[in-house]
Design an enzyme around this catalytic site. Structure first.
Site: not given
Ligand SMILES: O=C(O)c1ccccc1NCC(=O)[C@H](O)[C@H](O)COP(=O)(O)O
Length: 210
Positions: A7, A125
């Site tokens: 990412c 996360d």
């Protein structure tokens, strides 16, 4: 086999290196209300999305003002999936109804996740006070393991992963996939190509052994 999402890509050569390393998903950050070296304008993100080969999922990572704004942005960028940080379960429901792209709900690992049923994937996360990711902070992988076991939705484990700790994270939490950004950078927004390769190798080797 554990899927790998790489990412916060900002450069064509980093995208190329991520694909070569074996990424299943690649993420591009656009439209976030925080300062980050990984942010691209929508046109630059669309240009990189155009270069993602078949078989690799492109993911727009964003923090829109509303579900409708998220649906518009992912259409504009052309990504296969939209990963949203900071949305409630109700906003994820609305986004999923407003787009035919896959919807990834990025949530803090400490949150109550029971309502996020419309998401195609949960990105578990470590988030900052704005709900943003890319923090480089790990969270409790034993708790993550319980979340993975409890949810029917695929879970991508994110937050502070690196080539050095990803095998242990996979062994502990047994997620559907892993997601990394700052842990494979040589500088903010610039990926270390050797680290990308080692990350994917260690994430997937560990899952083969498990
Ligand atoms: O990367 C950013 O700066 C960012 C800003 C706002 C929302 C999301 C952002 N990134 C998301 C990701 O890169 C990953 O999905 C995830 O948070 C993992 O980050 P890291 O802890 O750096 O590996």
């Amino acid at each position: 086999m554990t899927r790998a999402k790489l990412c916060g890509l900002t450069r064509g050569d980093d995208l190329h290196a991520a694909v070569d390393a074996g990424a299943d998903m690649v993420g591009f950050v656009t439209g976030v209300p925080i300062e980050t070296p990984r942010e691209l304008d929508p046109e630059a993100a669309a240009d990189l999305v155009d270069r993602v080969p078949d078989g690799v999922t492109s993911v727009l990572v964003t923090m829109p003002d509303s579900p409708a704004a998220g649906a518009d942005l992912v259409d504009r960028v052309g990504a296969d999936a939209i990963q949203v940080h900071g949305f409630s379960a109700e906003e994820i429901d609305e986004l999923a109804a407003a787009t035919d792209r896959s919807v990834f709900a990025a949530v803090d690992a400490a949150d109550d996740l029971s309502g996020y049923t419309a998401a195609d994937a949960i990105v578990l996360d470590s988030t900052d006070e704005h709900g943003a990711g890319g923090t480089g902070e790990t969270h409790d992988w034993e708790r993550a393991r319980e979340v993975v076991a409890d949810l029917d939705t695929p879970v991508l484990l994110a937050g502070g992963l690196t080539p050095e700790n990803v095998a242990s994270a996979v062994r502990t939490a047994e997620p559907f996939g892993v997601d990394v950004s700052s842990g494979v950078e040589e500088a903010g927004g610039k990926k270390d190509h050797d680290a990308l390769r080692r990350f994917v190798e260690r994430a997937t080797v560990e899952s083969v052994r498990a």
